[in-house]
Design an enzyme around this catalytic site. Structure first.
Site, PDB file in Angstrom:
ATOM      1  CE  LYS A 240       8.588  31.403   1.823  1.00  0.00           C
ATOM      2  NZ  LYS A 240       9.208  32.660   2.258  1.00  0.00           N
TER       3      LYS A 240
ATOM      4  CB  SER B 112      10.094  31.715   5.935  1.00  0.00           C
ATOM      5  OG  SER B 112       9.914  32.744   5.004  1.00  0.00           O
TER       6      SER B 112
ATOM      7  CB  SER C  70      12.080  34.876   4.208  1.00  0.00           C
ATOM      8  OG  SER C  70      11.705  35.030   5.562  1.00  0.00           O
TER       9      SER C  70
END
Lengths: 491, 97, 494
Positions: A88, A163, A187
């Site tokens: 990420k 996210s 997330s």
């Protein structure tokens, strides 16, 4: 240029199933690791419209593949040899750009690697690229990224969740074998549920936060997003454990999670009736949760409802605390020492205000303002202080339930993936979508989302299990068992 | 409680953010909405509850006082928006004293 | 703008009481910074003593330097504080160019030490106890340079993260003299404890003063102003005196004192507003989530207590008792630890404690005042001092020669043997009294009018003759004998 041979080869043979089979096929000479990387690179290209990756490390990945191939053949490769994964855009990787999905770090190059990256590289993983996410991890749909929204591969009109949207989609669409995301209030788990993959949030302090761009310091944890529980277990085994750099990282020993996945016995599982009676809970999700309960009872486990009276308070508690912590954590993005500096900066004050206002997106700015407010003089006790106390109530109640039960079962999300742009005008409604995931984050305990079903409209549906503090081994073994026992159902 | 534009302005200054005048109204509405939502916590009696501050059980986490140089001066300045090879530079601070 | 220092009468000023509290920041002399392992040493090229943490880079996390905790506890024990077994860090949130994270990690709610005191002695001999409110640990900020480049400010982060302890007193101080004595005592303590070099010019010890006034007898405090960054004891006194007058004047004119943050201009001796109350900052303190709390064990605290060096107060007492020195001599000797240590070494080699005290409080101290960084031990070993003292005691050289010739020569030529130097400078007292009488005759004949004055009763002119004899003999006389013979000669001439 990829040859036709490799192209068909990839599609025919490489719906990735397990790392072990990859490793044995490489050892047997059936495939080359470089070919595998190229196959993924091609697929990333084909699925560019999903916008899962911010940056792809094509050349680097191929070079590394060649090295690791040799090690596999020689028999001195690490645990993750053959694994191609993505990280990420919040996880630092030395000499690589990292942006936290934000304009304010658009051209920022990290001079160090996070501990998790160091550990996976030491075990010979290949990092194929950095993955799109909501700006500074603030969001539940990956629509808040400076680099544009990410699309769900099951239905391109739907969000992948957030996210860690890019990380989840990448695994869903076979753009890589696994991803490392971060989970602050859901997330990793929520996008895993929306994308039909496995997503684990470890116990707070299980994995080092050194090199993880901070959103909320007492919540953030790196978590694996994978196709299988086995891969999640293996990744956790590699990344978990004490780190000198992180003072909040636990010194508790790390079990060999990947070796402890066989499940036996009968478990006591609690489910929270308040969650099933929750306003706006999608009936299909309610159904799969109830089906799971039924299935588990059929298998001889004790499953009973245990009241959790604080469900209505988890979301406001979560947002007060995370907004407060993030308002402070994001103060360093000031246009002075690194990151975006506005052209309109004529002195220190304008450097701050213009750089931050131009560099941050709207959701980030709103949370910073609210976080500033709840910490401000005269409001601290009523908001931040109060939320800290309620957090204790939530944690103690959850711990109490887990004293008498092995796991808690609840939905991961109130509904399946929603439409891109369908985002409501009401931020509170948006925040309430986190209602099932924030509990484990508030309590600092591990939780996993499992892809148990597909909806009538062909969207993935997930359920969630919460485990005891540092009880990832039991949680993972049970999760693997649950997936076997429930097998993907169509509701 | 309800906050007003003045409060937003104060918070914006503390956080070094500019609030666009077009956004002012919707921001005010949203923030009041969210704060009102947060006030739900007042329904709970926490008079005898200690705040939960640390999520880790670790205490006394120390390091020895030994110098380790991990970052070169060049790397320190590497991402600076403006620097002269030695210092970070920022547009001149006007002394408001 | 300078307030017209109207001449209010002394009577008016005496209606008022000065109330001062001091906040002292001491940079700790650890090798590394408080939350990271980059060097904390002074003087490096800009942005060389940095790390991920001191740069505030995304993803960096702090880790506490154990030695900082030890040093803070030492100071707490030395100032009679309660050491808070449980203490923790907080974030103080504000924006400034030399603060890379946008917050300072400090201790707000639960500092490591609380409620102690520092004892001071004033010129008139009276003693006071200035109470401490707290001592806490925190990190220093970097440095901004505003006057070197026309269009930009320059930032150096070498100092960002250097460990500090902040020592906060109660508003117990009632005069500039007390303020100076307190600051001086704190400086002495940190040097004795070897936790800070106490160098105010270099900024390793910094002082902010909270100053207010009130009518004598009032129990309420007046509005206070904070004068920041006083970099010398003298400037502290000047600022305190100036503020007292300024505030009294305003009150006498019926003007309310604005609670401001002030700057003291050392060149003009005047305070001016740096920050007004409206701009008073909301720091939004909250517990630092990246650092677990401290729970200090009894063993640790006892261990540190056992390892505490002898403190100045204890030394003064010991010097008075063991060496029969006066309070004045003892205080002067202990005002600097290095000097005091030196004295202690010297008295290992001589039992003439008074002479040792005089030697060190005299020529040695003067020399060190001119040459502050000198290591006197290296220049003049303790044994040499003891030897010099015995030479004087045995009447072989006189004290003036020691002070004016021998000592300067020895420090200029370290390593040269004392006796060799005495020979080289020809300082051995000439015991030949004929030579002495010759010098006396010479001196007396040079000042016939002074002789007359002496006969008229002006005994003071003896000093003049003595000085002249000393000069003529190049110091090689025994003063006692010389004095006797001069008096005899003068009487003879009557």
């Amino acid at each position: 240029m990829l040859s036709f041979h490799r192209n068909t080869y990839f599609h025919a043979m490489h719906q990735y199933s397990s790392l072990k089979s990859v490793q044995s096929e490489i050892k047997e000479g059936k495939i080359q690791l470089v070919e595998l990387v190229e196959g993924y690179l091609q697929r990333i290209e084909e699925k560019k419209h999903l916008n899962a990756f911010v940056e792809v490390y094509a050349d680097e990945a191929k070079l590394r593949a060649a090295e690791i191939q040799k090690k596999i053949i020689n028999g001195n490769a690490g645990k993750l040899a053959g694994m191609i994964l993505g990280i990420k855009d919040l996880i630092c990787y030395k000499d690589h750009n990292i942006s936290a999905g934000s304009k304010i770090l658009e051209n920022y190059n990290s001079i160090f690697s996070s501990t998790v990256v160091e550990r996976i590289l030491a075990e010979d993983a290949i990092i194929i690229g950095r993955q799109n996410c909501d700006e500074f991890a603030m969001g539940g749909s990956n629509e808040n990224s400076y680099f544009g929204p990410v699309k769900n591969d099951a239905d391109n009109t739907k969000v992948p969740g957030g996210s860690s949207g890019g990380s989840a989609v990448a695994v869903q669409a076979d753009l890589c074998m696994a991803s490392l995301g971060t989970d602050t209030g859901g997330s990793v788990r929520q996008p895993a549920a929306f994308c039909g993959v496995v997503g684990l949030k470890p116990t707070y302090g299980r994995v080092s936060r050194h090199g993880i761009i901070a959103y909320a310091s007492s919540f953030d944890q790196v978590g694996p997003i994978t196709k299988s529980v086995e891969d999640a277990a293996l990744l956790l085994e590699v990344i978990a454990g004490h780190d000198d750099h992180d003072s909040t990282c636990s010194t508790a020993p790390v079990p060999a999670y990947s070796q402890q996945l066989s499940f036996t016995g009968k478990k006591r599982i609690a489910y929270l009736p308040e969650t099933l009676n929750s306003d706006g809970l999608d009936p299909e999700i309610k159904a799969i949760t109830e089906n799971t309960i039924k299935r588990l009872i059929e298998e001889g486990h004790e499953v009973e409802p245990i009241s959790f009276p604080y469900l209505d308070y988890v979301v406001p508690t979560y947002y007060i605390l995370t907004m407060a912590e993030s308002s402070s954590n994001l103060a360093r993005y000031d246009g002075v020492h690194y990151g975006y500096r506005s052209q309109n900066a004529v002195d220190l004050e304008s450097t701050y205000k213009k750089s931050r206002s131009e560099g941050f997106g709207d959701e980030v700015k709103r949370r910073i303002l609210l976080g500033t407010f709840v910490l401000s003089a005269g409001h601290y006790d009523a908001f931040y202080g109060k939320a800290q106390k309620v957090r204790r109530l939530i944690r103690e109640k959850t711990d109490e339930i887990l004293e008498n039960h092995d796991f808690i079962l609840l939905p991961t999300t109130p509904g399946p993936a929603f439409g891109i742009g369908e985002k409501t005008d009401d931020p509170v409604v948006m925040y309430l979508a986190d209602i099932f995931t924030v509990q484990a984050s508030l309590a600092g305990i591990p939780a996993i989302s499992l892809p148990v079903a597909i909806s009538k409209s062909n969207l993935p549906l997930g359920i969630q299990f919460i485990g005891k503090r540092f009880g990832e081994a039991e949680l993972l073994a049970f999760s693997k068992y649950v997936l076997n026992v429930t097998k993907k159902e169509v509701v | 409680m309800n906050i007003d534009n003045e409060t937003i302005a104060k918070m914006a200054h503390l956080a070094r953010l500019d609030v666009n005048p077009n956004e002012q109204a919707s921001l005010l509405k949203d923030m009041n909405n969210i704060l009102h939502f947060m006030e739900k916590l007042n329904e709970l009696d926490t008079s005898t509850v200690e705040p939960l501050i640390y999520l880790t059980d670790e205490v006394n986490v120390f390091r020895e006082d030994e110098v380790q140089t991990e970052v070169s001066p060049a790397d320190a300045l590497k991402n600076a928006p403006m620097q002269d090879g030695t210092y970070f530079q920022v547009a001149k601070v006007i002394d408001k004293g | 703008m300078k307030t017209e220092q109207k001449t209010l009468s002394q009577e008016v000023f005496e209606k008022y009481e000065l109330v001062v509290g001091l906040e002292i920041h001491a940079q700790l002399s650890t090798a590394t910074k408080i939350f990271s392992s980059d060097s904390a040493a002074f003087g490096a090229a800009p942005n060389h003593h940095i790390s991920l943490v001191s740069l505030g880079l995304p993803g960096s996390l702090p880790k506490l330097n154990k030695k900082v905790v030890t040093f803070a506890i030492k100071m707490g024990l030395a100032t009679n504080c309660t050491i808070n077994r449980v203490n923790r860090f907080d974030r103080k949130n504000y924006f400034y160019a030399d603060l890379p994270k946008g917050y300072q990690i400090t201790q707000d709610e639960m500092p490591i030490c609380q409620r102690g005191y520092v004892a001071i002695t004033l010129k008139d001999g009276s003693e006071r106890k200035i109470r401490l409110n707290r001592i806490h640990m925190e990190e220093d900020a970097g440095k901004s340079i505003h006057d070197r480049d026309q269009r930009s400010s320059l930032i150096d982060l070498n100092r960002a993260g250097v460990p500090l302890i902040e020592i906060v007193s109660e508003p117990d101080i009632r005069s500039a003299e007390e303020a100076a004595a307190y600051l001086s005592e704190v400086r002495k303590l940190v040097r004795y404890l070897d936790i800070c070099d106490g160098n105010m010019e270099e900024g390793s010890l910094r002082c902010d003063a909270n100053i207010s006034v009130r009518l004598k007898g009032d129990t309420e405090y007046g509005s206070r102003c904070e004068v920041k960054n006083l970099n010398s004891i003298r400037n502290l006194q000047r600022a305190v005196n100036y503020e007292f007058k300024r505030q009294v004047q305003l009150i006498e004119e019926g003007i309310k004192i604005e609670q401001n943050t002030l700057n003291f201009d050392a060149a003009t001796g005047v305070t001016s507003v740096l920050r007004s109350k409206e701009m008073a900052y909301d720091y939004r303190y909250f517990p630092e989530p990246d650092l677990p709390p401290l729970t200090l064990s009894e063993e640790l605290i006892q261990q540190i207590k056992d390892e505490l060096p002898e403190l100045p107060e204890q030394r003064v007492k010991r010097y008075r008792e063991s060496f029969a020195l006066s309070e004045y001599d003892a205080q002067l000797l202990t005002s600097d630890k290095a000097v005091s240590d030196y004295f202690q070494e010297v008295v290992n080699h001589t039992s003439n404690y008074k002479a040792a005290a005089n030697f060190i409080n005299g020529p040695v101290q003067s020399y060190l005042n001119e040459n502050p960084a000198e290591n006197i031990k290296m220049k003049l070993p303790a044994e040499s001092v003891a030897l010099i003292i015995s030479l004087v005691d045995d009447g072989k050289i006189n004290n003036t020669a020691v002070t004016q010739q021998l000592f300067p020569a020895l420090v200029k030529n370290p390593g040269v043997d004392v006796l060799d130097m005495v020979q080289e400078l020809n300082l051995l007292i000439d015991t030949d009294s004929d030579g002495l009488l010759k010098y006396i005759d010479q001196a007396v004949s040079m000042y016939p009018d002074k002789v007359t004055e002496y006969h008229k009763g002006k005994k003071g002119v003896l000093g003049l003759f003595m000085g002249e004899v000393m000069k003529l003999s190049k110091g090689k006389i025994d003063p006692k004998t010389a004095n006797k013979l001069i008096v005899e000669k003068l009487d003879l001439l009557k």
